[in-house]
Design a protein around this motif. Structure first.
Motif, PDB file in Angstrom:
ATOM      1  N   LEU B 170     -28.572 -14.291  17.403  1.00 31.77           N
ATOM      2  CA  LEU B 170     -28.729 -12.896  17.306  1.00 31.77           C
ATOM      3  C   LEU B 170     -27.688 -12.357  16.030  1.00 31.77           C
ATOM      4  O   LEU B 170     -28.086 -11.277  15.367  1.00 31.77           O
ATOM      5  N   VAL B 171     -26.645 -12.819  16.104  1.00 31.63           N
ATOM      6  CA  VAL B 171     -25.690 -12.478  14.743  1.00 31.63           C
ATOM      7  C   VAL B 171     -26.470 -12.730  13.422  1.00 31.63           C
ATOM      8  O   VAL B 171     -26.223 -11.793  12.577  1.00 31.63           O
ATOM      9  N   ILE B 172     -26.850 -13.803  13.355  1.00 33.61           N
ATOM     10  CA  ILE B 172     -27.570 -14.270  12.130  1.00 33.61           C
ATOM     11  C   ILE B 172     -28.612 -13.050  11.654  1.00 33.61           C
ATOM     12  O   ILE B 172     -28.690 -12.254  10.714  1.00 33.61           O
ATOM     13  N   ARG B 173     -29.577 -12.773  12.856  1.00 34.78           N
ATOM     14  CA  ARG B 173     -30.326 -11.911  12.622  1.00 34.78           C
ATOM     15  C   ARG B 173     -29.981 -10.456  12.337  1.00 34.78           C
ATOM     16  O   ARG B 173     -30.425  -9.540  11.450  1.00 34.78           O
ATOM     17  N   MET B 174     -28.684 -10.128  13.110  1.00 36.20           N
ATOM     18  CA  MET B 174     -28.176  -8.720  12.885  1.00 36.20           C
ATOM     19  C   MET B 174     -27.563  -8.751  11.316  1.00 36.20           C
ATOM     20  O   MET B 174     -27.489  -7.570  10.892  1.00 36.20           O
ATOM     21  N   GLN B 175     -27.085  -9.563  11.012  1.00 34.44           N
ATOM     22  CA  GLN B 175     -26.564  -9.730   9.646  1.00 34.44           C
ATOM     23  C   GLN B 175     -27.540  -9.254   8.789  1.00 34.44           C
ATOM     24  O   GLN B 175     -27.287  -8.687   7.706  1.00 34.44           O
ATOM     25  N   GLY B 176     -28.794 -10.071   8.773  1.00 35.96           N
ATOM     26  CA  GLY B 176     -29.875  -9.465   8.104  1.00 35.96           C
ATOM     27  C   GLY B 176     -30.230  -7.914   8.219  1.00 35.96           C
ATOM     28  O   GLY B 176     -30.649  -7.540   7.149  1.00 35.96           O
ATOM     29  N   VAL B 177     -30.157  -7.621   9.215  1.00 36.23           N
ATOM     30  CA  VAL B 177     -30.462  -6.201   9.443  1.00 36.23           C
ATOM     31  C   VAL B 177     -29.640  -5.380   8.641  1.00 36.23           C
ATOM     32  O   VAL B 177     -29.725  -4.424   8.206  1.00 36.23           O
ATOM     33  N   LEU B 178     -28.151  -5.498   8.938  1.00 39.23           N
ATOM     34  CA  LEU B 178     -27.183  -4.827   8.429  1.00 39.23           C
ATOM     35  C   LEU B 178     -27.192  -4.768   6.974  1.00 39.23           C
ATOM     36  O   LEU B 178     -27.193  -3.744   6.318  1.00 39.23           O
ATOM     37  N   THR B 179     -27.334  -5.885   6.089  1.00 45.09           N
ATOM     38  CA  THR B 179     -27.217  -6.063   4.759  1.00 45.09           C
ATOM     39  C   THR B 179     -28.340  -5.194   4.132  1.00 45.09           C
ATOM     40  O   THR B 179     -28.528  -4.387   3.311  1.00 45.09           O
ATOM     41  N   ARG B 180     -29.718  -5.619   4.913  1.00 44.54           N
ATOM     42  CA  ARG B 180     -30.931  -4.653   4.351  1.00 44.54           C
ATOM     43  C   ARG B 180     -30.568  -3.150   4.525  1.00 44.54           C
ATOM     44  O   ARG B 180     -31.003  -2.576   3.385  1.00 44.54           O
ATOM     45  N   LEU B 181     -30.227  -2.949   5.684  1.00 37.74           N
ATOM     46  CA  LEU B 181     -29.821  -1.270   5.958  1.00 37.74           C
ATOM     47  C   LEU B 181     -29.058  -0.802   4.554  1.00 37.74           C
ATOM     48  O   LEU B 181     -29.301   0.357   4.097  1.00 37.74           O
ATOM     49  N   GLN B 182     -27.990  -1.459   4.494  1.00 36.86           N
ATOM     50  CA  GLN B 182     -26.942  -1.007   3.680  1.00 36.86           C
ATOM     51  C   GLN B 182     -27.558  -1.019   2.277  1.00 36.86           C
ATOM     52  O   GLN B 182     -27.195  -0.020   1.345  1.00 36.86           O
ATOM     53  N   ARG B 183     -28.265  -1.940   1.783  1.00 34.21           N
ATOM     54  CA  ARG B 183     -29.046  -1.880   0.415  1.00 34.21           C
ATOM     55  C   ARG B 183     -29.906  -0.544   0.281  1.00 34.21           C
ATOM     56  O   ARG B 183     -29.932   0.094  -0.535  1.00 34.21           O
ATOM     57  N   GLU B 184     -30.706  -0.575   1.331  1.00 35.24           N
ATOM     58  CA  GLU B 184     -31.607   0.525   1.624  1.00 35.24           C
ATOM     59  C   GLU B 184     -31.378   1.897   1.488  1.00 35.24           C
ATOM     60  O   GLU B 184     -31.734   2.907   0.788  1.00 35.24           O
ATOM     61  N   LEU B 185     -30.083   2.009   2.254  1.00 38.34           N
ATOM     62  CA  LEU B 185     -29.329   3.296   2.213  1.00 38.34           C
ATOM     63  C   LEU B 185     -28.615   3.818   1.244  1.00 38.34           C
ATOM     64  O   LEU B 185     -28.162   4.901   0.733  1.00 38.34           O
ATOM     65  N   GLY B 186     -27.925   2.717   0.740  1.00 35.06           N
ATOM     66  CA  GLY B 186     -26.912   2.840  -0.358  1.00 35.06           C
ATOM     67  C   GLY B 186     -25.829   3.394   0.021  1.00 35.06           C
ATOM     68  O   GLY B 186     -24.910   4.216  -0.888  1.00 35.06           O
ATOM     69  N   ILE B 187     -25.452   3.297   1.269  1.00 32.47           N
ATOM     70  CA  ILE B 187     -24.064   3.873   1.529  1.00 32.47           C
ATOM     71  C   ILE B 187     -22.934   2.799   1.667  1.00 32.47           C
ATOM     72  O   ILE B 187     -23.368   1.723   1.863  1.00 32.47           O
ATOM     73  N   THR B 188     -21.902   3.386   2.063  1.00 39.03           N
ATOM     74  CA  THR B 188     -20.905   2.381   2.158  1.00 39.03           C
ATOM     75  C   THR B 188     -20.820   1.981   3.650  1.00 39.03           C
ATOM     76  O   THR B 188     -20.846   2.744   4.670  1.00 39.03           O
ATOM     77  N   PHE B 189     -20.417   0.637   3.835  1.00 37.00           N
ATOM     78  CA  PHE B 189     -20.114  -0.126   4.896  1.00 37.00           C
ATOM     79  C   PHE B 189     -18.821  -0.395   5.001  1.00 37.00           C
ATOM     80  O   PHE B 189     -18.595  -1.380   4.042  1.00 37.00           O
TER      81      PHE B 189
END
Lengths: 278, 351
Positions: B170-189
């Motif tokens: 699940l960690v690997i999947r959530m990493q994918g979700v997080l990086t995708r979100l961060q790119r799409e939203l363009g906000i600071t993580f």
């Protein structure tokens, strides 16, 4: 069921059977008995029920007792909350432990003694009226009034309510309160939006204890409230004394038990219901 | 850095006598995925909590978007955080949890619901909208926590070890979700973790902290290949660390003399770092190779790390792809020889 599980449950089953269910059924049965020439006879008549449920003074007592116990519960919950909040969130673990210990101390002394000690304070010539008299006020009658009854009930219940509220507030996951603030919730609003819903079970259980103790208490209304009108416990005592009417007293007792069952069931349902309205 | 979104300058945080953060300076750019990494107690979570306003800096200035934030209370900051414990509200259902931030901003019921559901859809948990959160799995709850933080469209999202409670897959999947979100939203993580794999997999830039100080900042590859101090070399990756004395163009260590670049003046102490994946393993010795005996091995999926011991007791590590093992006989005590190309050593001056 596992044999061992049954063995471990046996003591509580026996205890409840002997000292709760048995007497309860006997009391219910007794409410149908009759008294002739000051002697109780086994019978199955509805006369006691018909008589008690149609007498105005019984219902006066019923609503009065219910009202006073409810008022006390509301007062105790509100008086206790600020104290519990401070003990749960604003003092160190050590101070909290001492405070809870001090709150238990009143239970070391007889409730009757604590009730009588209010005479010194509340009497016409007592501490409060002496103080007010110095300011050219009063004297106010506080003994033998509903106010006296509530003071007595609170003497019995307030320390317990503070303890139960403190414990339930102290067990709240502070991360959730911080999470709420992090999502834009101002501190005062967090109390209602997060703290109260999280402490709900404990707060309701505290209030329920307060209600049960007040509703069934004989001492406060008798000695401080003047028993006009009598509360239900006083009514039970009076009924047994006048003409050995144990069956009629049993009717009142069953009325009280039924009320407590209904209120306790509702409270527990509310306390453990997962959702609160958003 | 041009117009950093978050600036920490000279930030100090003390708890009584304990100093959790020592004079920290850090700039975080808008739209950057930055990971703050370090062992427990290094001050990384305290730093994150100061950005959120959950802790007040003892000294120094914190600015977000140019505005001095030191005295701005938590609830006025708009710096939502994803908590390690997730901190979902158990008395609210999934949708109501997501709506919480909107409710606090006084947004009307219909609009609130619309935006919450939009986010639930985006994170693929729409079907659980009316469910109690304690009926959800760890991964689903993680998504609820993310939706709850992002629904107010913040400029910055703080994440405090959000994946530490999840199963590995699940960690690997959530990493994918997080990086995708961060790119799409363009906000600071701003992502705090002690896990190297999480930080390296997601972050644009990594900040390594130790003992309340930043010890190195850089891109994941820089941190991995060119650690600037012994702490980073030991904390990041699987590195072999050999202490020795500089001879100008080579370093003399207990295991032999190895040519290396960037050495301090001859006679000065230095440390040679060789990444475990650059070490070569063979059954037969050659000129300059180090004889070792195998102590243990560790399989992590396709990668195997072998732990070996040289004659003088120095522990050495080799990292190999699993398929490169071939028919090597990996029993404890097995004899092998280690070597590495001359140019792969990374030198640290020891002070």
């Amino acid at each position: 069921m596992n044999r061992f599980a049954l063995a471990f449950r046996l003591p509580i089953i026996v205890w409840q059977g002997l000292f709760f269910l048995g007497p309860l059924f006997f009391m219910i049965a007794m409410s149908f008995f009759l008294v002739k020439n000051y002697r109780m006879e086994e019978a199955f008549e509805l006369k006691n029920w018909a008589r008690m449920l149609t007498r105005g003074y019984v219902w006066d007592s019923y609503w009065y007792t219910l009202g006073m116990a409810s008022l006390t519960t509301a007062a105790a919950a509100m008086l206790a909350f600020p104290a519990a909040w401070v003990l749960a969130f604003r003092v160190s673990e050590g101070v909290r432990r001492w405070a809870i210990f001090l709150l238990i101390i009143p239970f070391f002394t007889s409730y009757l003694v604590r009730t009588f000690s209010w005479y010194v304070i509340l009497a016409e010539s007592g501490v409060i009226n002496a103080g007010l008299g110095a300011a050219a006020l009063g004297p106010y009658t506080m003994l033998n009034t509903p106010f006296g009854t509530v003071v007595g009930y609170l003497t019995l219940t307030l320390p317990l309510v503070v303890i139960l509220q403190t414990v339930s507030l102290a067990n709240i996951d502070q991360n959730l309160v911080q999470a709420a603030r992090n999502l834009g919730c101002p501190p005062a609003r967090a109390l209602f939006a997060v703290t109260l819903p999280l402490a709900k079970t404990g707060l309701i259980v505290a209030a329920l204890f307060c209600f049960i103790l007040s509703f069934g208490d004989f001492v406060a209304p008798y000695y401080l409230g003047g028993s006009k009108p009598p509360t239900l416990p006083i009514l039970i005592v009076d009924t047994t004394k006048s003409g050995q009417q144990w069956p009629r007293a049993a009717v009142v007792a069953v009325m009280m038990m039924t009320t407590l069952f209904a209120i306790a069931a509702t409270a527990i349902w509310l306390a453990y219901r997962k959702r609160v309205s958003a | 850095m041009k117009d950093p979104l978050v600036t920490l300058s000279g930030i100090v945080k003390r708890f009584g006598d304990f100093t959790a953060v020592h004079r920290l300076d850090l700039e975080i750019a808008a739209g950057e995925f930055i990971a703050i990494m370090g062992p427990s107690g290094c001050g990384k979570t305290t730093t994150l909590r100061m950005i959120a306003g959950l802790e007040a800096p003892t000294e120094g200035q914190l600015r977000i978007g140019g505005r001095l934030m030191n005295d701005v209370p938590v609830h006025e900051r708009d710096t939502p955080m994803v908590w390690q414990s997730l901190a979902l509200f158990p008395f609210l259902n999934t949708r109501e949890n997501v709506e919480f931030g909107l409710r606090m901003r006084g947004i009307g019921t219909a609009e609130r619901r619309r935006r919450a559901v939009e986010w639930l859809e985006r994170l693929e948990i729409r079907e659980f909208a009316e469910r109690s959160i304690d009926t959800l799995s760890g991964g689903q709850r993680q998504r609820v926590a993310l939706a709850r933080s992002l629904v107010t469209e913040p400029q910055i999202l703080l994440l405090d070890e959000p994946l530490s409670a999840l199963d590995a897959h699940l960690v690997i999947r959530m990493q994918g979700v997080l990086t995708r979100l961060q790119r799409e939203l363009g906000i600071t993580f701003v992502y705090v973790t002690h896990s190297q794999s999480e930080a390296f997999a997601m972050a644009d830039r990594i900040v390594i902290m130790s003992g309340g100080r930043i010890v190195q900042t850089g891109r994941p590859r820089e941190i991995y290949r060119t650690p600037e101090c012994r702490f980073v070399a030991e904390f990041v990756g699987r590195n072999n660390i050999l202490e020795g004395i500089s001879r100008g163009d080579a370093i003399e260590t207990p295991l032999g003399v190895f040519p290396a670049a960037n050495l301090p003046a001859a006679g000065r102490r230095a440390i040679l770092v060789i990444a475990a994946d650059l070490v070569e393993l063979s059954r037969t010795g050659s000129e300059g190779s180090i004889p070792c005996s195998l102590i243990s091995e560790e399989f992590v999926g396709a990668t195997v790390t072998l732990f070996l011991e040289a004659a003088d007791g120095t522990e050495l590590k080799v990292q190999l792809p699993e398929r490169a093992l071939g028919d090597l006989d990996l029993h404890a005590g097995g004899r092998f020889h280690l070597s590495w190309p001359d140019d792969v050593g990374h030198v640290l001056a020891e002070n």
